[in-house]
Design a protein around this motif. Structure first.
Motif, PDB file in Angstrom:
ATOM      1  N   ALA A  51       0.844  -1.198   0.000  1.00 25.13           N
ATOM      2  CA  ALA A  51       0.000   0.000   0.000  1.00 25.13           C
ATOM      3  C   ALA A  51       0.879   1.248   0.000  1.00 25.13           C
ATOM      4  O   ALA A  51       1.928   1.270   0.635  1.00 25.13           O
ATOM      5  CB  ALA A  51      -0.911   0.006   1.219  1.00 25.13           C
ATOM      6  N   LEU A  59      -3.479   6.405   1.085  1.00 29.34           N
ATOM      7  CA  LEU A  59      -4.385   5.359   0.628  1.00 29.34           C
ATOM      8  C   LEU A  59      -5.282   5.851  -0.503  1.00 29.34           C
ATOM      9  O   LEU A  59      -5.530   7.054  -0.640  1.00 29.34           O
ATOM     10  CB  LEU A  59      -5.235   4.865   1.797  1.00 29.34           C
ATOM     11  N   ASP A  73      -6.879   0.690  -2.486  1.00 30.16           N
ATOM     12  CA  ASP A  73      -6.675   0.026  -1.204  1.00 30.16           C
ATOM     13  C   ASP A  73      -7.976  -0.261  -0.464  1.00 30.16           C
ATOM     14  O   ASP A  73      -8.030  -1.177   0.358  1.00 30.16           O
ATOM     15  CB  ASP A  73      -5.776   0.896  -0.314  1.00 30.16           C
ATOM     16  N   ARG A  76      -7.790  -3.992   2.576  1.00 29.04           N
ATOM     17  CA  ARG A  76      -6.716  -4.711   3.255  1.00 29.04           C
ATOM     18  C   ARG A  76      -7.100  -4.868   4.725  1.00 29.04           C
ATOM     19  O   ARG A  76      -7.682  -3.965   5.333  1.00 29.04           O
ATOM     20  CB  ARG A  76      -5.413  -3.919   3.131  1.00 29.04           C
TER      21      ARG A  76
END
Length: 249
Positions: free
Chosen positions: A137, A141, A184, A235
């Motif tokens: 990542a 984000l 993400d 995630r």
């Protein structure tokens, strides 16, 4: 005479169905005979006809739920139900964009167990039986949202996280963007159905993502009411913070 070959592996079948249905939809689009909404309707119809016929031949004992076919509640008596969206992101497909997909998921006992998401515009099919490590990542984000109507919860969370909003079409394209390292977080509210997210959920879970409703409840499939209006794919390290931000709204 063409010999019919039965594909015993469910994940392989899902991937072949999604990929082939996508190729069929592309062929319809490349004919140049239709455009806009008419093109979207034709692509949906032709791809759905293929999927329904193939599933009837390959898995005659299983239930099927498709966006483009009349629903029958007989599927509720089935442990195994294929949940498909022949063209997810019809607008993007009709506009000749790449952010549309084909979803073929298999619900087993109400859980999105197996799935494939074909992204014909990218010549890619993501599948639950072939996973790879997630790309790292970035420091800032990225959150995928609807091109036309970003959910208020998503906008709120993005502001709180200082996340970049990434507009995108199909639900499947948004979910796969995380696996492809282009985003993400995918937070959605305001309306979807089981066919919009069953296959993406199966693939995302296989890749190790957190997948739930926006209140943290599990995603459940093959219900009488096929509405599934909200979800969070992200995630796992970001899930608790995102869920807490939504709960605090």
């Amino acid at each position: 005479m063409v010999t019919k070959v039965r594909i015993e592996d469910d994940a392989e079948l899902a991937a072949r169905l999604a990929t082939t249905a996508g190729q069929i939809a592309v062929a319809v689009r490349e004919s140049g005979l239709l455009d806009g909404k008419e093109l979207g309707s034709a692509g949906d119809k032709v791809a759905n006809a293929f999927l329904m016929k193939a599933l009837a031949e390959q898995r005659p004992e299983d239930g099927v739920l498709s966006e483009e076919s009349r629903d029958t509640l007989k599927r509720l008596d089935k442990e195994r139900v294929w949940i498909v969206d022949p063209v997810d992101g019809t607008r993007e497909y009709g506009e000749r964009r790449s952010d549309w997909g084909v979803h073929v998921g298999l619900s087993i006992g109400g859980r999105a167990a197996i799935g494939a998401v074909a992204l014909p515009g990218l010549n890619v099919t993501m599948r639950s039986d072939r996973t790879e490590p997630l790309p790292p990542a970035p420091e800032r984000l990225r959150m995928v949202v609807s091109r036309t109507r970003p959910a208020k919860e998503a906008v709120h969370v993005a502001e709180a996280l200082n996340a970049e909003l990434v507009p995108m079409g199909s639900a499947g394209a948004k979910a796969m963007a995380i696996l492809r390292g282009e985003a993400d977080i995918y937070l959605h509210s305001g309306g979807q159905y089981e066919w919009d997210n069953c296959a993406p959920a199966a693939v995302c879970e296989a890749f190790g993502l957190h997948c739930s409703r926006i209140d943290g409840a599990p995603l459940q499939y093959n219900r009488a009411d096929v509405g599934l209006p909200d979800l969070l794919f992200c995630r796992k390290e970001h899930a608790t913070r995102v869920l807490n931000l939504v709960a605090a709204m």
